[in-house]
Design a protein around this motif. Structure first.
Motif, PDB file in Angstrom:
ATOM      1  N   ALA A 370       0.810  -1.218   0.000  1.00  0.00           N
ATOM      2  CA  ALA A 370       0.000   0.000   0.000  1.00  0.00           C
ATOM      3  C   ALA A 370       0.842   1.266   0.000  1.00  0.00           C
ATOM      4  N   MET A 371       2.146   1.159   0.306  1.00  0.00           N
ATOM      5  CA  MET A 371       2.925   2.368   0.550  1.00  0.00           C
ATOM      6  C   MET A 371       4.119   2.547  -0.368  1.00  0.00           C
ATOM      7  N   GLY A 372       4.419   1.586  -1.249  1.00  0.00           N
ATOM      8  CA  GLY A 372       5.601   1.698  -2.083  1.00  0.00           C
ATOM      9  C   GLY A 372       6.818   1.142  -1.366  1.00  0.00           C
ATOM     10  N   ASN A 373       7.998   1.312  -1.968  1.00  0.00           N
ATOM     11  CA  ASN A 373       9.220   0.709  -1.425  1.00  0.00           C
ATOM     12  C   ASN A 373      10.185   1.712  -0.804  1.00  0.00           C
ATOM     13  N   GLN A 374      10.174   2.942  -1.306  1.00  0.00           N
ATOM     14  CA  GLN A 374      11.087   3.969  -0.798  1.00  0.00           C
ATOM     15  C   GLN A 374      10.270   5.205  -0.481  1.00  0.00           C
ATOM     16  N   MET A 375      10.342   5.666   0.761  1.00  0.00           N
ATOM     17  CA  MET A 375       9.499   6.805   1.133  1.00  0.00           C
ATOM     18  C   MET A 375      10.310   8.073   1.332  1.00  0.00           C
ATOM     19  N   TYR A 376       9.636   9.173   1.039  1.00  0.00           N
ATOM     20  CA  TYR A 376      10.137  10.514   1.312  1.00  0.00           C
ATOM     21  C   TYR A 376       9.016  11.283   2.007  1.00  0.00           C
ATOM     22  N   VAL A 377       9.358  11.917   3.121  1.00  0.00           N
ATOM     23  CA  VAL A 377       8.386  12.713   3.881  1.00  0.00           C
ATOM     24  C   VAL A 377       8.949  14.118   4.034  1.00  0.00           C
ATOM     25  N   ALA A 378       8.196  15.117   3.597  1.00  0.00           N
ATOM     26  CA  ALA A 378       8.671  16.499   3.621  1.00  0.00           C
ATOM     27  C   ALA A 378       7.530  17.433   4.005  1.00  0.00           C
ATOM     28  N   VAL A 379       7.880  18.628   4.496  1.00  0.00           N
ATOM     29  CA  VAL A 379       6.873  19.613   4.917  1.00  0.00           C
ATOM     30  C   VAL A 379       6.889  20.819   3.983  1.00  0.00           C
ATOM     31  N   PHE A 380       5.703  21.405   3.801  1.00  0.00           N
ATOM     32  CA  PHE A 380       5.537  22.538   2.890  1.00  0.00           C
ATOM     33  C   PHE A 380       4.529  23.536   3.457  1.00  0.00           C
ATOM     34  N   GLU A 381       4.791  24.798   3.195  1.00  0.00           N
ATOM     35  CA  GLU A 381       3.900  25.849   3.692  1.00  0.00           C
ATOM     36  C   GLU A 381       2.623  25.955   2.869  1.00  0.00           C
ATOM     37  N   SER A 382       2.695  25.597   1.579  1.00  0.00           N
ATOM     38  CA  SER A 382       1.536  25.788   0.705  1.00  0.00           C
ATOM     39  C   SER A 382       1.222  24.525  -0.087  1.00  0.00           C
ATOM     40  N   GLN A 383      -0.023  24.454  -0.537  1.00  0.00           N
ATOM     41  CA  GLN A 383      -0.463  23.343  -1.384  1.00  0.00           C
ATOM     42  C   GLN A 383       0.316  23.354  -2.703  1.00  0.00           C
ATOM     43  N   GLU A 384       0.619  24.533  -3.224  1.00  0.00           N
ATOM     44  CA  GLU A 384       1.321  24.647  -4.501  1.00  0.00           C
ATOM     45  C   GLU A 384       2.727  24.051  -4.408  1.00  0.00           C
ATOM     46  N   GLU A 385       3.433  24.351  -3.318  1.00  0.00           N
ATOM     47  CA  GLU A 385       4.771  23.782  -3.126  1.00  0.00           C
ATOM     48  C   GLU A 385       4.711  22.254  -3.032  1.00  0.00           C
ATOM     49  N   MET A 386       3.707  21.764  -2.317  1.00  0.00           N
ATOM     50  CA  MET A 386       3.570  20.319  -2.163  1.00  0.00           C
ATOM     51  C   MET A 386       3.237  19.646  -3.492  1.00  0.00           C
ATOM     52  N   ASP A 387       2.365  20.241  -4.266  1.00  0.00           N
ATOM     53  CA  ASP A 387       2.017  19.671  -5.569  1.00  0.00           C
ATOM     54  C   ASP A 387       3.237  19.591  -6.480  1.00  0.00           C
ATOM     55  N   ALA A 388       4.101  20.609  -6.433  1.00  0.00           N
ATOM     56  CA  ALA A 388       5.321  20.606  -7.243  1.00  0.00           C
ATOM     57  C   ALA A 388       6.268  19.490  -6.794  1.00  0.00           C
ATOM     58  N   PHE A 389       6.335  19.260  -5.484  1.00  0.00           N
ATOM     59  CA  PHE A 389       7.146  18.168  -4.929  1.00  0.00           C
ATOM     60  C   PHE A 389       6.668  16.818  -5.466  1.00  0.00           C
ATOM     61  N   TYR A 390       5.359  16.605  -5.432  1.00  0.00           N
ATOM     62  CA  TYR A 390       4.817  15.335  -5.931  1.00  0.00           C
ATOM     63  C   TYR A 390       5.106  15.165  -7.417  1.00  0.00           C
ATOM     64  N   GLU A 391       4.969  16.239  -8.166  1.00  0.00           N
ATOM     65  CA  GLU A 391       5.205  16.162  -9.617  1.00  0.00           C
ATOM     66  C   GLU A 391       6.660  15.787  -9.887  1.00  0.00           C
ATOM     67  N   ASP A 392       7.564  16.406  -9.136  1.00  0.00           N
ATOM     68  CA  ASP A 392       8.994  16.117  -9.324  1.00  0.00           C
ATOM     69  C   ASP A 392       9.346  14.683  -8.927  1.00  0.00           C
ATOM     70  N   ILE A 393       8.902  14.290  -7.776  1.00  0.00           N
ATOM     71  CA  ILE A 393       9.396  13.041  -7.178  1.00  0.00           C
ATOM     72  C   ILE A 393       8.808  11.804  -7.859  1.00  0.00           C
ATOM     73  N   LEU A 394       7.637  11.951  -8.491  1.00  0.00           N
ATOM     74  CA  LEU A 394       6.978  10.795  -9.108  1.00  0.00           C
ATOM     75  C   LEU A 394       7.087  10.764 -10.638  1.00  0.00           C
ATOM     76  N   LYS A 395       7.679  11.805 -11.226  1.00  0.00           N
ATOM     77  CA  LYS A 395       7.807  11.855 -12.678  1.00  0.00           C
ATOM     78  C   LYS A 395       8.774  10.771 -13.162  1.00  0.00           C
ATOM     79  N   CYS A 396       8.359  10.070 -14.213  1.00  0.00           N
ATOM     80  CA  CYS A 396       9.211   9.037 -14.803  1.00  0.00           C
ATOM     81  C   CYS A 396       9.722   9.481 -16.165  1.00  0.00           C
ATOM     82  N   ASN A 397      10.883   8.960 -16.558  1.00  0.00           N
ATOM     83  CA  ASN A 397      11.390   9.221 -17.910  1.00  0.00           C
ATOM     84  C   ASN A 397      10.504   8.515 -18.923  1.00  0.00           C
ATOM     85  N   GLU A 398      10.324   9.187 -20.052  1.00  0.00           N
ATOM     86  CA  GLU A 398       9.470   8.605 -21.087  1.00  0.00           C
ATOM     87  C   GLU A 398      10.262   7.636 -21.955  1.00  0.00           C
TER      88      GLU A 398
END
Length: 398
Positions: A370-398
Motif C-alpha cells: 500500500a505504501m511503495g518501497n522507498q518513502m520521502y516525507v517532507a513539509v511545505f507551507e503551501s499546497q502549490e509547493e507540495m504539488d510541485a514536490f509530488y510532480e517532481d518526485i513521481l515523474k518518470c522518464n518517457e
C-alpha cells in the motif's frame, strides 16, 4: 502504579515512542511480542518495564498465558492496547477475558470492524454511505451491479486496509471475482464512490471529547495502488476542514468512542453522485479505532509541531494534556515503487528538497503493497509547493 500491556510494541518500528511516553508518565509498561528481546531496539528496551516473548503472536493461547503471567506478577491490568488494526479483535477479547475496562470489549467488535455493521452507526449521524450488498451468489451480485451501475467494489467485510479488494468493472470480471475470492470469507459489495479519501484523526478522552484533531488526504485510491503496484501519496492537512471536523466528531459520538486514538475515513466526492451528494460533500467510508498506520503519527507531529505520542500517553495517564501544538504545515508522503524509471535520482531529490525533508527510508515489505518501497516525507507551507514536490518526485522518464 497503573499497569499497561502493549501488544507488539516493536511493530510498526515507531510504536516504541508510545511506550516511552507511557513510562515517562509513570505507568508500568509491559510488552508482549514475538521478537527476541535481544533484537529489540535499545529505545524500546528502555521504554518497557518488562517484556514477555511469545513464539507467535498469532497463537491466542500463548498470548493469553502471557497476559495471565503478567497479571499474576504485577497485579490487575489497567490498560491493554496494540494501536494496531490487525490485533483489534485480539485486544478486545483479552480485555473481556481479563476484565480490563479501558477499551472496547468483544461485544463491541462487530460495529468497529465489520464494514456492513458500521453503516447503521453512520446512518445515526446523517452521513451517507455507499449502497451495498452482502456477497452471496453470482445472480444476486449481478442484479446489484445492474441496480447501482458498474464499477462496484468487493472487499472482505472484516478486512485490514485494501487487502483482497476488487474493483469490478463488468459482468465478465464479476464472474472472475467469484473464482478469485477467498472461499471462507464474507465479502461486502458496494457501489463505487468517485472521491478522494479524507480522514479525521483524533485523540479522544474518556468523555468522548477530542484532545487533538487533524486529518489527511489520499488523492489516489489505496485499492488501485495495491492492485496496480503504483506509487503511493498522501498528506497531512495544514488545517482540518470544518465539515471533516464535524463529521468526525459526530462519528465519535455515534460509535461511543472513548480514550482512543482514531482514524476515520470519508470520501470527498469528486463529482455529483446520485443518492450520495454533490461534488465536495463527504461520504462515510469506514472507521479505524487506532492511529493511522506506518509513519503517520510522525507526519502529524511534523505538520503541527507537536508530539501525538505524548498527547496519547497523557490521555491514558491523566485524561488531559498540556502538550503544545505549534505552527501548521502540509506534511507530504511519497512512496516510490521499485522498478520505475524515475526522472529524479535520490541525489536530485535531496539537493532540491533536502531542507524540507523529514524522513527518507525503505518501507518494510509487509507495508510496501500500500505504501511503495522507498518513502520521502517532507513539509511545505503551501499546497502549490507540495504539488510541485509530488510532480517532481513521481515523474518518470518517457
Amino acid at each position: 502504579m497503573k499497569n499497561f500491556i502493549f501488544i507488539s510494541p516493536n511493530f510498526p518500528a515507531n510504536y516504541w515512542m508510545f511506550c516511552r511516553e507511557l513510562k515517562k508518565n509513570g505507568l508500568n509498561v509491559l510488552g508482549i511480542g514475538d521478537q527476541p528481546y535481544d533484537e529489540l531496539s535499545n529505545d524500546l528496551k528502555e521504554s518497557l518495564n518488562e517484556y514477555y516473548k511469545v513464539s507467535n503472536l498469532e497463537n491466542s493461547d500463548e498470548v493469553y498465558r502471557a497476559v495471565a503471567f503478567l497479571t499474576y506478577k504485577h497485579g490487575r491490568i489497567d490498560w491493554l492496547e496494540s494501536n494496531n488494526e490487525y490485533w483489534l479483535e485480539r485486544d478486545a477479547k483479552l480485555r473481556t477475558d481479563f476484565n480490563i475496562n479501558s477499551g472496547f470489549k468483544a461485544e463491541d467488535i462487530p460495529r468497529i470492524k465489520f464494514k456492513s455493521k458500521m453503516k447503521e452507526y453512520y446512518a445515526k449521524t446523517g452521513i451517507p454511505t455507499a449502497r451495498y450488498h452482502m456477497v452471496d451468489n453470482l445472480e444476486n451480485c449481478l442484479e446489484f451491479a445492474a441496480k447501482v451501475g458498474y464499477p462496484v467494489v468487493a472487499k472482505p467485510d472484516n478486512g485490514v486496509g485494501a487487502s483482497h479488494t476488487f474493483k469490478i468493472t463488468d459482468e465478465e470480471f464479476m464472474k472472475e471475482f467469484f473464482k478469485l475470492k477467498w472461499p471462507d470469507t464474507t465479502y461486502i459489495m458496494e457501489e463505487y464512490v468517485n472521491g478522494e479519501v479524507n480522514s479525521y484523526d483524533a485523540i479522544i478522552d474518556s468523555k468522548g471529547e477530542p484532545m487533538f484533531e487533524t486529518g489527511n488526504v489520499t488523492p489516489m485510491s489505496i485499492m488501485d495502488i495495491v492492485n496496480n503496484s503504483d506509487n503511493s501519496i498522501f498528506y497531512i492537512l495544514k488545517n482540518l476542514p470544518e465539515d471533516t471536523r464535524a463529521a468526525g466528531r459526530a462519528t465519535v459520538k455515534s460509535f461511543g468512542v472513548k480514550s482512543r486514538f482514531v482514524h476515520f475515513e470519508f470520501f470527498r466526492l469528486l463529482k455529483d453522485q446520485e443518492g450520495l451528494g454533490k461534488k465536495g460533500d463527504l461520504v462515510a467510508l469506514e472507521v479505524n479505532m487506532r492511529p493511522s498506520g506506518g509513519v503517520t503519527p510522525d507526519m502529524i507531529d511534523f505538520a503541527h509541531s507537536t508530539d501525538v505520542y505524548k498527547i496519547w500517553a497523557d490521555m491514558i495517564a491523566f485524561d488531559r494534556s498540556t502538550m503544545a501544538v505549534g505552527d501548521h504545515a502540509y506534511c507530504a508522503f511519497a512512496g516510490r515503487r521499485d522498478g520505475k524509471d524515475f526522472a529524479m535520482s535520490h541525489g536530485d531529490i535531496m539537493e532540491k528538497y533536502g531542507h524540507q525533508m523529514k524522513m527518507m527510508e525503505r518501507i518494510p515489505d509487509v507495508l510496501s503493497g500500500a505504501m511503495g518501497n522507498q518513502m520521502y516525507v517532507a513539509v511545505f507551507e503551501s499546497q502549490e509547493e507540495m504539488d510541485a514536490f509530488y510532480e517532481d518526485i513521481l515523474k518518470c522518464n518517457e
